[in-house]
Design a protein around this motif. Structure first.
Motif, PDB file in Angstrom:
ATOM      1  N   ALA A 257       0.826  -1.212   0.000  1.00  0.00           N
ATOM      2  CA  ALA A 257       0.000   0.000   0.000  1.00  0.00           C
ATOM      3  C   ALA A 257       0.858   1.258   0.000  1.00  0.00           C
ATOM      4  O   ALA A 257       0.537   2.242  -0.675  1.00  0.00           O
ATOM      5  N   ARG A 258       1.949   1.218   0.761  1.00  0.00           N
ATOM      6  CA  ARG A 258       2.838   2.389   0.781  1.00  0.00           C
ATOM      7  C   ARG A 258       3.450   2.640  -0.593  1.00  0.00           C
ATOM      8  O   ARG A 258       3.575   3.785  -1.045  1.00  0.00           O
ATOM      9  N   LEU A 259       3.847   1.560  -1.278  1.00  0.00           N
ATOM     10  CA  LEU A 259       4.392   1.705  -2.635  1.00  0.00           C
ATOM     11  C   LEU A 259       3.333   2.268  -3.579  1.00  0.00           C
ATOM     12  O   LEU A 259       3.608   3.178  -4.369  1.00  0.00           O
ATOM     13  N   MET A 260       2.112   1.740  -3.484  1.00  0.00           N
ATOM     14  CA  MET A 260       1.044   2.220  -4.348  1.00  0.00           C
ATOM     15  C   MET A 260       0.709   3.688  -4.063  1.00  0.00           C
ATOM     16  O   MET A 260       0.395   4.468  -4.959  1.00  0.00           O
ATOM     17  N   GLN A 261       0.792   4.056  -2.780  1.00  0.00           N
ATOM     18  CA  GLN A 261       0.490   5.432  -2.415  1.00  0.00           C
ATOM     19  C   GLN A 261       1.475   6.401  -3.042  1.00  0.00           C
ATOM     20  O   GLN A 261       1.128   7.528  -3.402  1.00  0.00           O
ATOM     21  N   GLN A 262       2.712   5.956  -3.195  1.00  0.00           N
ATOM     22  CA  GLN A 262       3.737   6.819  -3.781  1.00  0.00           C
ATOM     23  C   GLN A 262       3.683   6.836  -5.303  1.00  0.00           C
ATOM     24  O   GLN A 262       3.967   7.862  -5.927  1.00  0.00           O
ATOM     25  N   GLY A 263       3.315   5.708  -5.915  1.00  0.00           N
ATOM     26  CA  GLY A 263       3.409   5.598  -7.373  1.00  0.00           C
ATOM     27  C   GLY A 263       2.105   5.647  -8.112  1.00  0.00           C
ATOM     28  O   GLY A 263       2.098   5.595  -9.340  1.00  0.00           O
ATOM     29  N   THR A 264       0.962   5.719  -7.387  1.00  0.00           N
ATOM     30  CA  THR A 264      -0.336   5.756  -8.045  1.00  0.00           C
ATOM     31  C   THR A 264      -1.189   6.856  -7.419  1.00  0.00           C
ATOM     32  O   THR A 264      -0.725   7.598  -6.554  1.00  0.00           O
ATOM     33  N   PHE A 265      -2.435   6.934  -7.864  1.00  0.00           N
ATOM     34  CA  PHE A 265      -3.353   7.913  -7.278  1.00  0.00           C
ATOM     35  C   PHE A 265      -4.058   7.366  -6.032  1.00  0.00           C
ATOM     36  O   PHE A 265      -4.965   7.986  -5.517  1.00  0.00           O
ATOM     37  N   GLY A 266      -3.632   6.214  -5.541  1.00  0.00           N
ATOM     38  CA  GLY A 266      -4.238   5.660  -4.335  1.00  0.00           C
ATOM     39  C   GLY A 266      -4.317   4.155  -4.408  1.00  0.00           C
ATOM     40  O   GLY A 266      -4.455   3.563  -5.491  1.00  0.00           O
ATOM     41  N   THR A 267      -4.210   3.506  -3.270  1.00  0.00           N
ATOM     42  CA  THR A 267      -4.229   2.056  -3.206  1.00  0.00           C
ATOM     43  C   THR A 267      -5.647   1.535  -3.346  1.00  0.00           C
ATOM     44  O   THR A 267      -6.579   2.066  -2.748  1.00  0.00           O
TER      45      THR A 267
ATOM     46  N   GLN B 244      -4.878   1.732 -15.845  1.00  0.00           N
ATOM     47  CA  GLN B 244      -3.907   0.731 -15.413  1.00  0.00           C
ATOM     48  C   GLN B 244      -2.495   1.307 -15.334  1.00  0.00           C
ATOM     49  O   GLN B 244      -1.694   0.893 -14.503  1.00  0.00           O
ATOM     50  N   ASP B 245      -2.171   2.284 -16.198  1.00  0.00           N
ATOM     51  CA  ASP B 245      -0.828   2.886 -16.188  1.00  0.00           C
ATOM     52  C   ASP B 245      -0.770   4.008 -15.149  1.00  0.00           C
ATOM     53  O   ASP B 245      -0.526   5.170 -15.463  1.00  0.00           O
ATOM     54  N   GLN B 246      -0.991   3.629 -13.900  1.00  0.00           N
ATOM     55  CA  GLN B 246      -1.085   4.598 -12.819  1.00  0.00           C
ATOM     56  C   GLN B 246       0.195   5.408 -12.643  1.00  0.00           C
ATOM     57  O   GLN B 246       0.158   6.616 -12.396  1.00  0.00           O
ATOM     58  N   LEU B 247       1.344   4.760 -12.754  1.00  0.00           N
ATOM     59  CA  LEU B 247       2.605   5.469 -12.522  1.00  0.00           C
ATOM     60  C   LEU B 247       2.793   6.578 -13.544  1.00  0.00           C
ATOM     61  O   LEU B 247       3.180   7.698 -13.202  1.00  0.00           O
ATOM     62  N   ARG B 248       2.525   6.280 -14.811  1.00  0.00           N
ATOM     63  CA  ARG B 248       2.680   7.291 -15.864  1.00  0.00           C
ATOM     64  C   ARG B 248       1.752   8.475 -15.608  1.00  0.00           C
ATOM     65  O   ARG B 248       2.129   9.635 -15.727  1.00  0.00           O
ATOM     66  N   GLN B 249       0.502   8.167 -15.253  1.00  0.00           N
ATOM     67  CA  GLN B 249      -0.472   9.231 -15.005  1.00  0.00           C
ATOM     68  C   GLN B 249      -0.086  10.069 -13.788  1.00  0.00           C
ATOM     69  O   GLN B 249      -0.240  11.286 -13.784  1.00  0.00           O
ATOM     70  N   ARG B 250       0.458   9.409 -12.759  1.00  0.00           N
ATOM     71  CA  ARG B 250       0.850  10.141 -11.552  1.00  0.00           C
ATOM     72  C   ARG B 250       2.043  11.046 -11.837  1.00  0.00           C
ATOM     73  O   ARG B 250       2.120  12.182 -11.338  1.00  0.00           O
ATOM     74  N   VAL B 251       3.000  10.563 -12.625  1.00  0.00           N
ATOM     75  CA  VAL B 251       4.169  11.380 -12.965  1.00  0.00           C
ATOM     76  C   VAL B 251       3.744  12.589 -13.795  1.00  0.00           C
ATOM     77  O   VAL B 251       4.207  13.717 -13.566  1.00  0.00           O
ATOM     78  N   ALA B 252       2.842  12.379 -14.768  1.00  0.00           N
ATOM     79  CA  ALA B 252       2.368  13.501 -15.586  1.00  0.00           C
ATOM     80  C   ALA B 252       1.675  14.539 -14.715  1.00  0.00           C
ATOM     81  O   ALA B 252       1.849  15.750 -14.898  1.00  0.00           O
ATOM     82  N   PHE B 253       0.892  14.077 -13.759  1.00  0.00           N
ATOM     83  CA  PHE B 253       0.217  15.007 -12.850  1.00  0.00           C
ATOM     84  C   PHE B 253       1.241  15.778 -12.012  1.00  0.00           C
ATOM     85  O   PHE B 253       1.112  16.986 -11.811  1.00  0.00           O
ATOM     86  N   ALA B 254       2.264  15.072 -11.527  1.00  0.00           N
ATOM     87  CA  ALA B 254       3.287  15.743 -10.726  1.00  0.00           C
ATOM     88  C   ALA B 254       3.996  16.818 -11.536  1.00  0.00           C
ATOM     89  O   ALA B 254       4.235  17.929 -11.057  1.00  0.00           O
ATOM     90  N   LEU B 255       4.321  16.512 -12.791  1.00  0.00           N
ATOM     91  CA  LEU B 255       4.986  17.505 -13.641  1.00  0.00           C
ATOM     92  C   LEU B 255       4.084  18.711 -13.883  1.00  0.00           C
ATOM     93  O   LEU B 255       4.555  19.847 -13.960  1.00  0.00           O
ATOM     94  N   SER B 256       2.786  18.445 -14.023  1.00  0.00           N
ATOM     95  CA  SER B 256       1.865  19.560 -14.292  1.00  0.00           C
ATOM     96  C   SER B 256       1.811  20.540 -13.132  1.00  0.00           C
ATOM     97  O   SER B 256       1.392  21.679 -13.314  1.00  0.00           O
ATOM     98  N   GLN B 257       2.227  20.109 -11.954  1.00  0.00           N
ATOM     99  CA  GLN B 257       2.176  20.989 -10.795  1.00  0.00           C
ATOM    100  C   GLN B 257       3.409  21.875 -10.664  1.00  0.00           C
ATOM    101  O   GLN B 257       3.438  22.783  -9.834  1.00  0.00           O
ATOM    102  N   ILE B 258       4.449  21.622 -11.462  1.00  0.00           N
ATOM    103  CA  ILE B 258       5.676  22.410 -11.327  1.00  0.00           C
ATOM    104  C   ILE B 258       6.013  23.193 -12.581  1.00  0.00           C
ATOM    105  O   ILE B 258       7.045  23.842 -12.640  1.00  0.00           O
TER     106      ILE B 258
END
Length: 862
Positions: free
Chosen positions: A202-212, A781-795
Motif C-alpha cells: 500500500a505504501r508503494l502504491m500510495q507513492q506511485g499511483t493515485f491511491g491504493t 492501469q498505467d497509474q505510474l505514468r499518469q501520476r508522474v504527468a500530474f506531478a509535472l503539471s504541478q511544477i
C-alpha cells in the motif's frame, strides 16, 4: 414558486451557527443544491457576513438577580466505584457472540475486539456487515472509524469506569443484529503478518499511483516489497500502454448536433448507432439566444380534425389530442406561430416554452411522439426493426429510458434519399418501431478517426466538402510522432494539413488585407524610410564589406545614373546583375569582404544615395527595410505611439490604423519628409533605429513567407485554412498524417461529454477536463505514468494569459495532458523559445547575426 421571479433577480438568505471548526476555516464554500436542473440559474453575488446580536433596548434593564455561589467538592481523580450496570460483557476468546441493543458494559480487551452490525436472514447468513466500536491492548472502548459508526452512535459516547466502558447501543431494524468478536487468535496474528506485507504494498502504491485499491493489494504477486520487487513493478508500469485523456474524451463525446461544426458532422439516421427519442422537443429546439429563430404551431380545424398537429419550423413533429398552457390564466391559440423560448426539458411531460405577444414566456408539456392512421403523417418515416436486440435504451439516467440507439444500420428504401448532412430547420426524420409506435431521429456528433496508426485516407477532405467547408481538415503536420505512418493520398478530395510547414503566403497587397481581416493585426509594407534624413544622417556606404544594401527596381527612364568610380560601379553592377534575388520590386545584395573593391574616392565621399542603370532597369539605393512587411499593431495602441492620443483628442484618425482603415492601403509611410503644412514633424533615422525592433517582421513585400514564420498572433486556424485553400495544397498527391489520440467517438458509450461550438446549448463545460482526469486517475492501469504527468503539471512555469484557449474547450487541454511528459507548449511560449530560429536560419533568410533563444535550456539545466 410563488415568490420566484423567473425574469428577474431573486434574493435568498440563510443563517448558520459558526462552531469552533468552522471558525478555524480559512475559506468557506457555499453550495446551491436541490435546484431544478432545467432552470438556467445565474448567480450574481454571494456574501457571507456576521449576524450581530439584537440591538440593545433603549431603557436600562433592572437590577440583576444576585446569586450566591457555593463551593463544590473537588472532583475525585479516580472513576466512581459504582457504574450504571453491574454485568460486564467480555470479548469472546474464540468466535463471536450476539450483543443486545440497549445499555451494555464492555470489558476492556487485551486483543483486538470489534462490535459489528450485520443483516441476518432466516438461514443465519450475515450480510451488510459494518464495524461499530472497538477496543484493543487494554484500552477503553471507542467508536469505530467510518461514516456508519459515526451516524449510528451520533450523540452517544462511551462512559469509562473501573469495570469497563458503557454505552447504550441504539435499536436496529428488523433482521439486523449486533455481534462482538475477538481478532486476537493465532489465525489473526498470521493475518496480521500478511497485512504487514500488504501495508508495504500500500505504501508503494500510495507513492506511485493515485491511491491504493483492493485489486492492487490482491494482485500483488512479487512477494515482500523490496528494491528489486518495486523496480519490477515500475518496469511493468512503464510497459503498459498509455491511457490517453484525449481518447477517453473523444470516445465519450456524443452530444446532440443539428448542424455540422468545425470538428465534425452530424450522423445519418440510417447509420449504425443512430439515436432516436420518444419526446418531441430537445434543447436544440429552443431559443438559441439570437441564433436560428424556431417557431411552434398547433394546427387544428375543429370541423374536420380529430387530433392536433404540432409543428416546429413548419414541419410536423407529433400529434396530440389535447394541448394548452399550464398556466390556465393564459389563452392558447391554435393555428398561430409562437417563437420558442428558453430550452425544453428533455423528457415526455417535461416543459417547453413559447413566447407570447407581450414578450413573456409560458410553458406547455413536452409531448410523446405519436401518430396513428387518423392523424397527419410526418414527412419522412423509416422502419426500425429490433433485430436481435439491436434497438437499446441509452442514457437512461438522463431521460428515464426515453432515448434509444439502433446498433445496426437501417435498410429502408427511404435511406438513400435522405441527405448526408442536415442543417437547422431541415425536415425531421421519424422512425416506426416493430410495435407501431414512433420515435424521432436525434442527430449526434460524428467524429472521424485520424490516429497516428490509422490516418484518415483523404485527410478529412470529403467531410469538408460535404459540409461546405464547415468541418475542417483532419490532416495534421508531419512530425517525429507520426512521420513513419503518414500516407500519400491520391484522392480527389485529399485535404492538406492546415498547419503544414510548407504552407506559403505571398506577401502582396491582397494577402496583407486578408491577414488583417482574419486576425485584426495592422500589417503593412513600409515606405518612406530615408537613405539620408532631413537632419543629414545617412546610411553606410554600400561598399562597406559585409553590409547588406537594398535597391528598388525601377525603369531606366525614371533614374539618373550616379557618377561613381570605375571599380565602384563595376562591383555594384556585378553584384546586382548576378544576384539570385527574385523579388520583383527590390533586390538585396551583400558586399563581400574580398574579391570586390570600390574607389577610395567613393569611400571618402561617403556615397549613400546611388542610382545605377543596367540595361532597361534602374536600381535605386533605398533603406534596408524599405518595403519590408511588419506587424505594426503594437504601435497602434493608445499608450504606445505618441501621436495616437493626440489624434484621438483632436478627433482625427489613429496615425497607424488610418493607412488600412481609412486609406485601404497595404503600405505605411514613415514621415521622414512630411507634406507641407502637415503638423507631423520630420522623423529622423534614429527614430526607426530606436523603435523598429518593436514590430514583428513577416518578410519583404513581394516575397513568399512560410505560415510557421508568421508571428504568433497570425498563426491562426483561419489564416491557415484560407491560405491552404488558395495555395493549391489540397487535392491529389497529398501527404496525410494522423494525430495522437484522434479516435472516433463511440455512440454506444452515451452522452458523457459535450463539444464546444457556436450553437451550443450546454454550460459548465470547463469541468469536463477534470471529469476525464479523475475518471482516468481512478481506473487507468498505467497509474505510474499518469501520476508522474500530474506531478509535472504541478511544477510547470505557466502564465494564465499565455493560454489562448478557453477553459471549456476540453480537447485542447486533454490533448496537452497526453504530451505533458515530453512536450510543454505553454512553457515554449512563456519561456520565449517558441519559433526560436537558429543562427544559420537567421543569416540565410534575414542576413542577420542572431543566436537561438536559450531561455528554456537554462531552465532545464537549473
Amino acid at each position: 414558486d410563488k415568490t420566484w421571479d423567473a425574469e428577474g433577480w431573486n434574493n435568498y438568505e440563510a443563517s448558520f451557527a459558526v462552531n469552533s471548526e468552522l471558525a478555524a476555516c480559512k475559506s468557506v464554500e457555499v453550495f446551491i443544491h436541490q435546484v431544478n436542473v432545467n432552470w438556467n440559474i445565474e448567480v450574481d453575488d454571494v456574501q457571507i457576513s456576521e449576524l450581530t446580536t439584537l440591538s440593545p433596548t433603549l431603557t436600562p434593564t433592572g437590577v440583576p438577580t444576585e446569586f450566591v455561589e457555593e463551593a463544590t467538592d473537588s472532583p475525585t481523580k479516580a472513576p466512581t466505584a459504582m457504574p450504571t450496570l453491574s454485568t460486564v460483557m467480555a470479548c469472546p476468546p474464540n468466535g463471536e457472540n450476539m450483543l443486545p441493543a440497549g445499555p451494555v458494559m464492555l470489558e476492556r480487551s487485551s486483543t483486538l475486539c470489534i462490535i459489528t452490525k450485520a443483516d441476518v436472514d432466516s438461514s443465519g447468513t450475515k450480510t451488510e456487515i459494518a464495524p461499530v466500536a472497538r477496543s484493543s491492548n487494554g484500552g477503553d472502548w471507542e467508536k469505530h472509524a467510518g461514516e456508519f459508526a459515526e451516524a449510528l452512535l451520533y450523540g452517544k459516547n462511551f462512559g469509562n469506569y473501573d469495570q469497563g466502558s458503557q454505552i447504550t447501543l441504539p435499536p436496529l431494524a428488523s433482521g439486523q443484529k449486533y455481534f462482538i468478536a475477538s481478532y486476537g487468535t493465532s489465525t489473526a496474528r498470521r493475518l496480521t503478518e500478511a497485512h504487514e506485507e500488504q501495508k508495504a504494498v500500500a505504501r508503494l502504491m500510495q507513492q506511485g499511483t493515485f491511491g491504493t485499491t483492493l485489486s492492487d493489494l490482491e494482485g500483488w504477486n512479487k512477494g515482500p516489497v523490496t528494491k528489486e520487487s518495486a523496480a519490477e513493478w515500475v518496469k511493468e508500469q512503464m510497459l503498459m500502454p498509455l491511457t490517453s485523456h484525449r481518447e477517453y474524451f473523444r470516445e465519450r463525446l456524443n452530444p446532440r448536433l443539428t448542424n455540422p461544426i468545425r470538428m465534425g458532422r452530424n450522423n445519418h439516421p440510417c447509420s449504425a448507432n443512430a439515436r432516436w427519442r420518444k419526446f418531441t422537443f430537445s434543447r436544440k429546439d429552443g431559443d438559441h439566444n439570437g441564433g436560428f429563430q424556431q417557431t411552434f404551431e398547433a394546427q387544428y380545424n375543429e370541423a374536420v380534425d380529430h387530433f392536433i398537429t404540432l409543428k416546429l419550423n413548419g414541419f410536423v413533429r407529433t400529434t396530440v389530442k389535447n394541448i394548452g398552457f399550464e398556466d390556465t390564466t393564459k389563452t392558447f391559440e391554435f393555428n398561430k406561430e409562437y417563437l420558442m423560448c428558453h430550452l425544453p426539458q428533455e423528457e415526455v411531460d417535461g416543459w417547453f416554452w413559447v413566447r407570447l405577444d407581450d414578450g413573456s414566456c409560458t410553458h406547455l408539456k413536452n409531448p410523446l411522439v405519436e401518430f396513428s392512421p387518423e392523424t397527419t403523417q410526418p414527412s419522412y418515416v423509416v422502419n426500425i426493426p429490433n433485430i436481435s436486440g439491436s434497438l437499446q435504451v441509452i442514457d437512461i439516467e438522463l431521460s428515464d429510458g426515453q432515448e434509444l440507439i439502433s446498433t445496426v444500420a437501417l435498410d429502408d428504401a427511404l435511406c438513400d434519399t435522405l441527405s448526408d448532412i442536415t442543417e437547422e430547420g431541415d425536415a425531421p426524420v421519424h422512425g416506426k418501431l416493430d410495435d407501431g409506435t414512433y420515435v424521432l431521429f436525434d442527430p449526434r456528433l460524428e467524429l472521424q478517426e485520424n490516429t497516428v496508426a490509422s490516418p484518415e485516407s483523404d485527410g478529412g477532405g470529403l467531410i469538408k466538402t460535404l459540409t461546405g467547408d464547415v468541418t475542417k481538415c483532419a490532416n495534421v503536420p508531419r512530425t517525429f510522432l507520426n512521420e513513419d505512418s503518414c500516407v500519400l493520398s491520391y484522392s480527389a478530395t485529399a485535404c492538406g494539413s492546415s498547419t503544414a510547414p510548407d504552407l506559403q503566403i505571398d506577401l502582396n497587397a491582397q494577402n496583407l488585407e486578408k491577414l488583417h481581416e482574419f486576425t485584426g493585426q495592422y500589417v503593412y509594407g513600409l515606405l518612406g524610410l530615408p537613405v539620408v534624413d532631413k537632419f543629414g544622417e545617412k546610411l553606410e556606404n554600400p561598399c562597406t564589406p559585409g553590409l547588406r544594401s537594398r535597391w528598388e527596381i525601377k525603369a531606366a527612364g525614371e533614374c539618373t545614373a550616379t557618377a561613381l568610380g570605375t571599380n565602384t560601379n563595376a562591383s555594384l553592377v556585378e553584384l546586382l546583375f548576378e544576384s539570385s534575388d527574385s523579388n520583383p520590386f527590390i533586390r538585396d545584395i551583400n558586399f563581400p569582404a574580398s574579391g570586390f573593391t570600390c574607389e577610395s574616392s567613393d569611400y571618402i565621399s561617403g556615397i549613400a544615395e546611388v542610382e545605377i542603370i543596367i540595361g532597361d532597369q534602374c536600381f535605386k539605393r533605398v533603406h534596408p527595410e524599405h518595403m519590408s512587411v511588419f506587424d505594426f499593431t503594437y504601435w497602434a495602441l493608445d499608450h504606445t505611439h505618441p501621436g495616437n492620443m493626440v489624434a484621438m483628442m483632436d478627433g482625427e484618425s489613429n496615425p497607424i490604423k488610418k493607412w488600412r482603415d481609412v486609406n485601404a492601403s497595404a503600405f505605411l509611410i514613415f514621415p521622414s519628409f512630411p507634406d507641407a503644412g502637415s503638423d507631423v514633424p520630420p522623423h529622423p533615422l534614429e527614430r526607426w533605429i530606436t523603435h523598429g525592433d518593436k514590430f514583428p517582421k513577416l518578410g519583404r513585400f513581394g516575397d513568399m513567407t512560410l505560415f510557421v514564420d508568421l508571428p504568433n498572433e497570425m498563426r491562426t486556424d483561419e489564416v491557415a485554412e484560407y491560405f491552404g485553400d488558395t495555395s493549391g495544397s489540397s487535392g491529389s498527391a497529398v501527404v496525410t498524417c494522423g494525430s495522437p489520440g484522434e479516435v472516433a467517438n463511440d455512440p454506444t458509450l452515451g452522452k458523457y461529454f459535450i463539444a464546444v461550438h457556436e450553437k451550443g446549448t450546454d454550460w459548465g463545460l470547463d469541468q469536463q477536463k477534470g471529469d476525464a482526469f479523475f475518471n482516468i486517475a481512478l481506473r487507468a492501469q498505467d497509474q505510474l505514468r499518469q501520476r508522474v504527468a500530474f506531478a509535472l503539471s504541478q511544477i510547470l512555469v505557466v502564465v494564465d494569459k499565455a493560454i489562448g484557449v478557453e477553459g471549456d474547450h476540453t480537447e485542447a487541454f486533454v490533448a496537452y495532458h497526453d504530451i505533458l511528459v515530453s512536450h510543454n507548449p505553454l512553457m515554449a511560449e512563456n519561456l520565449s523559445f517558441l519559433q526560436s530560429k537558429s543562427t544559420a536560419h537567421m543569416w540565410e533568410h534575414q542576413q542577420k547575426h542572431a543566436f537561438a533563444d536559450e531561455n528554456f535550456a537554462r531552465e532545464i539545466m537549473q
